[in-house]
Design a protein around this motif. Structure first.
Motif, PDB file in Angstrom:
ATOM      1  N   ASP A  11      35.393  52.921  54.705  1.00  0.00           N
ATOM      2  CA  ASP A  11      35.735  51.665  54.022  1.00  0.00           C
ATOM      3  C   ASP A  11      37.217  51.331  54.083  1.00  0.00           C
ATOM      4  O   ASP A  11      37.655  50.391  53.419  1.00  0.00           O
ATOM      5  CB  ASP A  11      35.319  51.753  52.542  1.00  0.00           C
ATOM      6  N   CYS A  12      38.007  52.086  54.850  1.00  0.00           N
ATOM      7  CA  CYS A  12      39.469  51.914  54.780  1.00  0.00           C
ATOM      8  C   CYS A  12      39.899  50.488  55.128  1.00  0.00           C
ATOM      9  O   CYS A  12      40.779  49.926  54.458  1.00  0.00           O
ATOM     10  CB  CYS A  12      40.181  52.940  55.651  1.00  0.00           C
ATOM     11  N   ASP A  13      39.289  49.873  56.140  1.00  0.00           N
ATOM     12  CA  ASP A  13      39.669  48.500  56.499  1.00  0.00           C
ATOM     13  C   ASP A  13      39.339  47.539  55.358  1.00  0.00           C
ATOM     14  O   ASP A  13      40.134  46.637  55.042  1.00  0.00           O
ATOM     15  CB  ASP A  13      38.947  48.063  57.774  1.00  0.00           C
ATOM     16  N   ALA A  14      38.174  47.732  54.737  1.00  0.00           N
ATOM     17  CA  ALA A  14      37.787  46.877  53.617  1.00  0.00           C
ATOM     18  C   ALA A  14      38.754  47.042  52.453  1.00  0.00           C
ATOM     19  O   ALA A  14      39.184  46.055  51.842  1.00  0.00           O
ATOM     20  CB  ALA A  14      36.362  47.204  53.171  1.00  0.00           C
ATOM     21  N   HIS A  15      39.109  48.284  52.146  1.00  0.00           N
ATOM     22  CA  HIS A  15      40.019  48.511  51.027  1.00  0.00           C
ATOM     23  C   HIS A  15      41.390  47.887  51.281  1.00  0.00           C
ATOM     24  O   HIS A  15      42.007  47.326  50.366  1.00  0.00           O
ATOM     25  CB  HIS A  15      40.178  50.009  50.762  1.00  0.00           C
ATOM     26  N   ARG A  16      41.867  47.965  52.521  1.00  0.00           N
ATOM     27  CA  ARG A  16      43.180  47.369  52.807  1.00  0.00           C
ATOM     28  C   ARG A  16      43.156  45.851  52.664  1.00  0.00           C
ATOM     29  O   ARG A  16      44.173  45.229  52.353  1.00  0.00           O
ATOM     30  CB  ARG A  16      43.638  47.767  54.216  1.00  0.00           C
ATOM     31  N   SER A  17      41.971  45.250  52.878  1.00  0.00           N
ATOM     32  CA  SER A  17      41.887  43.788  52.782  1.00  0.00           C
ATOM     33  C   SER A  17      41.589  43.310  51.360  1.00  0.00           C
ATOM     34  O   SER A  17      41.772  42.124  51.062  1.00  0.00           O
ATOM     35  CB  SER A  17      40.809  43.265  53.732  1.00  0.00           C
ATOM     36  N   LEU A  18      41.126  44.205  50.488  1.00  0.00           N
ATOM     37  CA  LEU A  18      40.802  43.811  49.113  1.00  0.00           C
ATOM     38  C   LEU A  18      42.067  43.756  48.273  1.00  0.00           C
ATOM     39  O   LEU A  18      42.964  44.594  48.423  1.00  0.00           O
ATOM     40  CB  LEU A  18      39.795  44.798  48.507  1.00  0.00           C
ATOM     41  N   PRO A  19      42.154  42.803  47.336  1.00  0.00           N
ATOM     42  CA  PRO A  19      43.407  42.606  46.601  1.00  0.00           C
ATOM     43  C   PRO A  19      43.656  43.621  45.485  1.00  0.00           C
ATOM     44  O   PRO A  19      44.794  43.760  45.030  1.00  0.00           O
ATOM     45  CB  PRO A  19      43.240  41.194  46.018  1.00  0.00           C
ATOM     46  N   GLN A  20      42.627  44.306  45.014  1.00  0.00           N
ATOM     47  CA  GLN A  20      42.801  45.189  43.862  1.00  0.00           C
ATOM     48  C   GLN A  20      43.416  46.529  44.269  1.00  0.00           C
ATOM     49  O   GLN A  20      43.215  47.016  45.391  1.00  0.00           O
ATOM     50  CB  GLN A  20      41.450  45.473  43.182  1.00  0.00           C
ATOM     51  N   PRO A  21      44.153  47.159  43.359  1.00  0.00           N
ATOM     52  CA  PRO A  21      44.598  48.538  43.612  1.00  0.00           C
ATOM     53  C   PRO A  21      43.385  49.467  43.671  1.00  0.00           C
ATOM     54  O   PRO A  21      42.335  49.183  43.098  1.00  0.00           O
ATOM     55  CB  PRO A  21      45.501  48.849  42.415  1.00  0.00           C
ATOM     56  N   LEU A  22      43.553  50.570  44.365  1.00  0.00           N
ATOM     57  CA  LEU A  22      42.475  51.550  44.537  1.00  0.00           C
ATOM     58  C   LEU A  22      42.816  52.819  43.765  1.00  0.00           C
ATOM     59  O   LEU A  22      43.857  53.436  44.001  1.00  0.00           O
ATOM     60  CB  LEU A  22      42.298  51.878  46.017  1.00  0.00           C
ATOM     61  N   ILE A  23      41.930  53.191  42.849  1.00  0.00           N
ATOM     62  CA  ILE A  23      42.080  54.449  42.124  1.00  0.00           C
ATOM     63  C   ILE A  23      41.358  55.524  42.929  1.00  0.00           C
ATOM     64  O   ILE A  23      40.152  55.422  43.190  1.00  0.00           O
ATOM     65  CB  ILE A  23      41.482  54.362  40.706  1.00  0.00           C
ATOM     66  N   THR A  24      42.091  56.569  43.312  1.00  0.00           N
ATOM     67  CA  THR A  24      41.509  57.629  44.143  1.00  0.00           C
ATOM     68  C   THR A  24      42.345  58.894  43.965  1.00  0.00           C
ATOM     69  O   THR A  24      43.531  58.799  43.612  1.00  0.00           O
ATOM     70  CB  THR A  24      41.477  57.189  45.628  1.00  0.00           C
TER      71      THR A  24
END
Length: 537
Positions: A410-423
């Motif tokens: 999902d890395c490409d999707a996460h980079r395009s999504l506006p929200q911060p990612l908790i991981t």
């Protein structure tokens, strides 16, 4: 070249899929089909001292059981014993053998094969003397020798030369060999062993038949095979293929029609049910020397997604997976390494607030409009799982994801999504961290510890690595006032994923620090449920 001996061990090796519980009609038809082929021996199953949980007749293959079958006179019968049962446990080796075998002249069995790991080989060899004295042919199958050093192969073959073995087998247990490896092993064994040799192949990388034929060219005369390749993990050389290959010079006449009928009537339906045969997971296991039972167990367990299996293979590649263990399998699901650490403290964003967790179930899409109205009305902290997009991005505060392979996917999707990612960024493999370069990351640490919930300011210990457990910990560590779930529809009652989630939620609700938890959309899980429609006036 000596005439090869084809040994079919379908009912023994294939029994790992159905607990050796083959219908008698299948066995009898199968035996007739074997008699019509150039099959010299049929290994009917295991002979075992262990009796825990139900297993069928081919797990014990007693003389009494064999006498209930219709065995063609032309077939010689064999059984296999695991060396681990002979070299450990109560009593002497001879007393354990006496519990398993009568003299051969009073038994329908003529061949006994003993399956040994390298460390069991020397202490088990004395069994060959006991069995030969009682009239049996004796074979020893050495497992997991493909990656052994040359001097160790020489030592093992020298040991074998001091005992009355009729055939010395080597098994490509991990399915990692190719024909060149096969030829090398045969040459090493031949430096000290001059008796008959046999080969038992696994088909992880699609080389089972090629390895068998390479061994035959090098003078190996005992060749194992199973019908449709039915056997542990990806299975073995297929009997139907090997029989056809051996008949290529026209020197052997046989009738394959009965076998094709047995395949259509019995083995094709079994294969549809149990799904043996090679696939990319078994191929990787062969490449990395991972025991195929790890793959077999994961494929049969619906809790393991594609990402889980790939992550487990990566873990076992590093940690070692030559010997199967359920404990190691469970550990392989939880792939975070290093000290428990994290940098982001959720309290700054969540203290005293409701956390609305958006799951991936159809309930989010179905009730999207009312969920969005609820968010606008009550202003909860909205936390979405992974990269799913059921609600307007503008209404989602953050996303949570913790599965390394899922993150890579999902890395490409996460980079395009506006929200911060908790991981658990600090604890992820380097390639996963690199894939998220440029993404706003909130680093909340994660450690897996069985049956444990422990909430820290910037990290947590959890009973498993499910992202649901992770968001429960984020909300609890952050001091939220309540957790509301949407889109947690659940699975059918007999789905193991449902049971795993139920156990997780029950464990969380038993914790003294747990937050009030409710589902606001339909769910199969046993959690308090209210209707989101009754909350928005």
């Amino acid at each position: 070249m000596s005439t090869p001996i084809l040994l079919d061990c379908t009912l023994r090796d294939g029994g790992y899929y159905n607990s050796w519980d083959f219908p008698v009609d299948l066995i009898n038809d199968y035996l007739e089909a074997m008699a019509a082929l150039p099959v010299g021996y049929v290994e009917l199953g295991l002979r075992s001292l262990k009796n825990k949980g139900f297993k069928g007749g081919c797990a014990y293959t007693t003389d009494q059981f064999i006498r209930t079958l219709s065995v063609p006179e032309s077939l010689k019968l064999g059984v296999m014993v695991n060396a681990s049962e002979l070299v450990s446990g109560e009593g002497s080796l001879s007393s354990r053998l006496e519990s398993l075998f009568v003299p051969a002249d009073g038994s329908p069995v003529s061949l006994v094969r003993i399956a040994c790991h390298v460390h069991e080989f020397e202490p088990a060899l004395e069994a060959s003397v006991w069995l030969k004295d009682r009239g049996y042919q004796v074979g020893f199958n050495l497992m997991q020798v493909a990656d052994r050093e040359a001097d160790e192969i020489r030592r093992l073959s020298r040991l074998a030369s001091s005992y009355p073995l009729d055939v010395l087998y080597f098994a490509d247990s991990m399915g990692s060999m190719n024909p060149a490896d096969t030829r090398r092993l045969v040459a090493l064994f031949r430096e000290n062993w001059t008796g008959a040799m046999g080969i038992h192949t696994h088909d992880n990388m699609g080389n089972a038949l090629a390895n068998t034929m390479a061994a035959l060219e090098e003078g190996v005369t005992w060749l194992d095979a199973t019908v449709t390749g039915m056997g542990r993990g990806p299975g073995n050389t297929r009997t139907e293929y090997l029989a056809l290959a051996l008949s290529g010079d026209g020197s052997r006449e046989f009738n394959i029609t009965p076998l094709l009928s047995v395949i259509r009537n019995y083995f094709d339906p079994l294969k549809s049910e149990h799904q043996w045969g090679s696939n990319p997971y078994y191929f990787l296991a062969g490449q990395y020397g991972i025991h195929p039972t790890y793959i077999q167990e994961m494929l049969s367990d619906q809790r393991y997604s594609e990402e889980d299996i790939l992550a487990a293979i990566e873990h076992l590649k590093v940690e070692g997976g030559k010997r199967f263990s359920f404990t190691n399998l469970e550990a392989a699901r939880h792939f975070f390494r290093g000290e428990l650490t994290g940098r982001w403290r959720p309290e700054a964003s969540l203290k005293g607030r409701e956390v609305l967790v958006l799951g991936s179930g159809p309930g989010v899409e179905r009730h999207k409009d009312i969920i969005e109205l609820y968010i606008k009305t009550f202003k909860p902290f909205v936390l979405a799982l992974n990269a799913q997009r059921g609600v307007s991005d503008a209404l989602i505060d953050a996303r949570a994801a913790c599965h390394p392979v899922r993150l890579l996917a999902d890395c490409d999707a996460h980079r395009s999504l506006p929200q911060p990612l908790i991981t658990p960024y600090s604890m992820l493999p380097e390639d996963v961290r690199q894939s998220l370069e440029g993404k706003e990351i909130l680093d909340f640490g994660l450690k897996v510890s069985s049956d444990t919930f422990e909430f820290n300011a910037s990290s947590a210990q959890l009973p498993n690595s499910l992202v649901v457990a992770y968001v429960l910990a984020i909300a609890t560590s952050g001091g939220a006032c309540r957790i509301s779930l949407a889109g947690f529809d659940g699975f059918s009652a007999d789905d193991p994923r449902n049971a795993e989630m139920e156990k997780l939620l029950e464990l969380y609700l038993q914790h003294p620090e747990h937050l009030p938890l409710r589902s606001v959309t339909p769910t199969r899980y046993r959690v308090p449920t209210i209707s989101i429609y009754g909350l928005v006036s």
